[in-house]
Design a protein around this motif. Sequence first.
Motif, PDB file in Angstrom:
ATOM      1  N   LYS A 121      15.818  -7.062   1.067  1.00  0.00           N
ATOM      2  CA  LYS A 121      14.523  -6.502   0.694  1.00  0.00           C
ATOM      3  C   LYS A 121      14.558  -4.980   0.767  1.00  0.00           C
ATOM      4  O   LYS A 121      15.239  -4.402   1.614  1.00  0.00           O
ATOM      5  CB  LYS A 121      13.436  -7.022   1.637  1.00  0.00           C
ATOM      6  CG  LYS A 121      13.255  -8.535   1.610  1.00  0.00           C
ATOM      7  CD  LYS A 121      12.620  -8.995   0.317  1.00  0.00           C
ATOM      8  CE  LYS A 121      12.298 -10.484   0.369  1.00  0.00           C
ATOM      9  NZ  LYS A 121      11.664 -10.973  -0.864  1.00  0.00           N
TER      10      LYS A 121
ATOM     11  N   GLY B 280       9.045  -1.047  -2.388  1.00  0.00           N
ATOM     12  CA  GLY B 280       8.615  -1.100  -3.779  1.00  0.00           C
ATOM     13  C   GLY B 280       7.727   0.084  -4.117  1.00  0.00           C
ATOM     14  O   GLY B 280       6.867   0.468  -3.317  1.00  0.00           O
TER      15      GLY B 280
ATOM     16  N   LEU C  76      -0.037  -3.359  -8.952  1.00  0.00           N
ATOM     17  CA  LEU C  76       0.589  -3.477  -7.635  1.00  0.00           C
ATOM     18  C   LEU C  76       0.902  -4.936  -7.307  1.00  0.00           C
ATOM     19  O   LEU C  76       1.938  -5.237  -6.703  1.00  0.00           O
ATOM     20  CB  LEU C  76      -0.326  -2.881  -6.564  1.00  0.00           C
ATOM     21  CG  LEU C  76       0.254  -2.871  -5.148  1.00  0.00           C
ATOM     22  CD1 LEU C  76       1.480  -1.967  -5.058  1.00  0.00           C
ATOM     23  CD2 LEU C  76      -0.805  -2.426  -4.138  1.00  0.00           C
ATOM     24  N   ALA C  77       0.046  -5.843  -7.739  1.00  0.00           N
ATOM     25  CA  ALA C  77       0.285  -7.267  -7.493  1.00  0.00           C
ATOM     26  C   ALA C  77       1.573  -7.731  -8.160  1.00  0.00           C
ATOM     27  O   ALA C  77       2.304  -8.565  -7.610  1.00  0.00           O
ATOM     28  CB  ALA C  77      -0.898  -8.090  -7.994  1.00  0.00           C
TER      29      ALA C  77
ATOM     30  N   LYS D 192       4.453  -6.516  -5.984  1.00  0.00           N
ATOM     31  CA  LYS D 192       4.569  -7.315  -4.764  1.00  0.00           C
ATOM     32  C   LYS D 192       5.225  -8.667  -5.023  1.00  0.00           C
ATOM     33  O   LYS D 192       5.894  -9.223  -4.153  1.00  0.00           O
ATOM     34  CB  LYS D 192       3.186  -7.512  -4.134  1.00  0.00           C
ATOM     35  CG  LYS D 192       2.578  -6.246  -3.567  1.00  0.00           C
ATOM     36  CD  LYS D 192       1.147  -6.470  -3.116  1.00  0.00           C
ATOM     37  CE  LYS D 192       1.063  -7.395  -1.923  1.00  0.00           C
ATOM     38  NZ  LYS D 192      -0.344  -7.536  -1.444  1.00  0.00           N
ATOM     39  N   ALA D 193       5.030  -9.192  -6.224  1.00  0.00           N
ATOM     40  CA  ALA D 193       5.576 -10.505  -6.561  1.00  0.00           C
ATOM     41  C   ALA D 193       7.039 -10.451  -6.992  1.00  0.00           C
ATOM     42  O   ALA D 193       7.675 -11.493  -7.143  1.00  0.00           O
ATOM     43  CB  ALA D 193       4.742 -11.134  -7.682  1.00  0.00           C
TER      44      ALA D 193
ATOM     45  N   VAL E  60      11.451  -7.149  -3.137  1.00  0.00           N
ATOM     46  CA  VAL E  60      10.499  -6.148  -2.643  1.00  0.00           C
ATOM     47  C   VAL E  60      10.061  -6.475  -1.228  1.00  0.00           C
ATOM     48  O   VAL E  60       9.654  -7.598  -0.922  1.00  0.00           O
ATOM     49  CB  VAL E  60       9.261  -6.077  -3.564  1.00  0.00           C
ATOM     50  CG1 VAL E  60       8.191  -5.163  -2.954  1.00  0.00           C
ATOM     51  CG2 VAL E  60       9.644  -5.586  -4.941  1.00  0.00           C
ATOM     52  N   ASP E  61      10.143  -5.487  -0.357  1.00  0.00           N
ATOM     53  CA  ASP E  61       9.595  -5.586   0.991  1.00  0.00           C
ATOM     54  C   ASP E  61       8.113  -5.238   0.886  1.00  0.00           C
ATOM     55  O   ASP E  61       7.750  -4.066   0.760  1.00  0.00           O
ATOM     56  CB  ASP E  61      10.321  -4.612   1.923  1.00  0.00           C
ATOM     57  CG  ASP E  61       9.845  -4.706   3.367  1.00  0.00           C
ATOM     58  OD1 ASP E  61       8.774  -5.301   3.607  1.00  0.00           O
ATOM     59  OD2 ASP E  61      10.531  -4.173   4.252  1.00  0.00           O
ATOM     60  N   THR E  62       7.260  -6.242   0.927  1.00  0.00           N
ATOM     61  CA  THR E  62       5.830  -6.019   0.686  1.00  0.00           C
ATOM     62  C   THR E  62       5.136  -5.269   1.821  1.00  0.00           C
ATOM     63  O   THR E  62       3.976  -4.886   1.691  1.00  0.00           O
ATOM     64  CB  THR E  62       5.107  -7.354   0.432  1.00  0.00           C
ATOM     65  OG1 THR E  62       5.320  -8.231   1.552  1.00  0.00           O
ATOM     66  CG2 THR E  62       5.633  -8.019  -0.834  1.00  0.00           C
TER      67      THR E  62
ATOM     68  N   LEU F 264       5.318  -0.415   0.647  1.00  0.00           N
ATOM     69  CA  LEU F 264       4.920  -0.141  -0.728  1.00  0.00           C
ATOM     70  C   LEU F 264       4.318   1.261  -0.823  1.00  0.00           C
ATOM     71  O   LEU F 264       3.655   1.726   0.096  1.00  0.00           O
ATOM     72  CB  LEU F 264       3.877  -1.157  -1.199  1.00  0.00           C
ATOM     73  CG  LEU F 264       4.263  -2.636  -1.162  1.00  0.00           C
ATOM     74  CD1 LEU F 264       3.051  -3.496  -1.468  1.00  0.00           C
ATOM     75  CD2 LEU F 264       5.390  -2.925  -2.157  1.00  0.00           C
TER      76      LEU F 264
ATOM     77  N   GLU G   8      -2.757  -1.637   1.614  1.00  0.00           N
ATOM     78  CA  GLU G   8      -1.574  -2.301   1.055  1.00  0.00           C
ATOM     79  C   GLU G   8      -0.426  -1.314   0.843  1.00  0.00           C
ATOM     80  O   GLU G   8       0.741  -1.691   0.911  1.00  0.00           O
ATOM     81  CB  GLU G   8      -1.913  -2.974  -0.270  1.00  0.00           C
ATOM     82  CG  GLU G   8      -2.796  -4.190  -0.162  1.00  0.00           C
ATOM     83  CD  GLU G   8      -2.996  -4.861  -1.498  1.00  0.00           C
ATOM     84  OE1 GLU G   8      -2.060  -5.544  -1.967  1.00  0.00           O
ATOM     85  OE2 GLU G   8      -4.082  -4.692  -2.099  1.00  0.00           O
ATOM     86  N   LEU G   9      -0.772  -0.074   0.547  1.00  0.00           N
ATOM     87  CA  LEU G   9       0.231   0.960   0.331  1.00  0.00           C
ATOM     88  C   LEU G   9       0.467   1.735   1.618  1.00  0.00           C
ATOM     89  O   LEU G   9      -0.425   1.875   2.457  1.00  0.00           O
ATOM     90  CB  LEU G   9      -0.232   1.932  -0.757  1.00  0.00           C
ATOM     91  CG  LEU G   9      -0.451   1.354  -2.159  1.00  0.00           C
ATOM     92  CD1 LEU G   9      -1.221   2.339  -3.026  1.00  0.00           C
ATOM     93  CD2 LEU G   9       0.872   0.990  -2.812  1.00  0.00           C
TER      94      LEU G   9
END
Length: 262
Positions: free
Chosen positions: A52, A55, A123-124, A127-128, A132-134, A137, A159-160
């Motif tokens: 991972k 992202g 962004l979704a 993440k998918a 990617v290491d969610t 971000l 989220e970021l």
Amino acid sequence: MNWNRLIGGVLLACGLLAGTAQGAVQSKAVVYEDQGEALTGYLYWDDALEGKRPGILVVHEWWGLNDYAKKRARMLAELGYVAFAADMYGTGRVTDKPEQAREWMQEVTTDPEWWRARAFAGLAQLKAAPGVDTAKLAAVGYCFGGGTVIQMTYGGSDELKGVVSFHGSLPAAPEEANGKIKIPLLILHGQADKMVSPDVVDHFEQRLGEAGASWELDSYGGVRHSFTNPDADKRGIANLKYDALADKRSWARMQAFFAEIF
């Protein structure tokens, strides 16, 4: 031992490895949807890397998702990130006409909540993506895209880990953002940018301070709008001017920022 054969084999192996490294960045189109509208973004990653990794969301200039935004996403993948160049306008909406660009931009920016939602739809997709290491971000944006990633911080999402604006539009934080901006902002700005007046910059900084945000604004003296884009001078607009030194310095500052937040 046949030294000539050994040396030749080593050189061949090095050449193959070099070729693999140079061709390691992969990309693919990603079709997705937001509020009933079809969008097409582009994902970039280095398939020579395992595990991972952070992202990075990339948001385009007001021209739409053109080759420049894709180039920056590829450059981020070359640094070891997974990058997703989001589509803010809709599939195929790319132009070189300022009037059309302004119209599309205004369609998005008139409603800040809708503006943020469209960005988070991109962004979704990031993440998918595999690899990617969610938990790590960030988002970067150029021109309209710079304003977009700034706007993403105003809704209170965490989220970021941080956002970077390159010659962005600098929308001021609304009152409802006070105390809600949870992530740091790095603003990379051309001091001679006539699209963003000193009064706008002052108000932007004042509101970030009142909102309690963690922010930094680097202003490059004598530098105009779109200073990171080598094709800026071809637009026929006096305020658009590439600056190689500011481009180099701002890219380096972004990398240092990512090292801090990740």
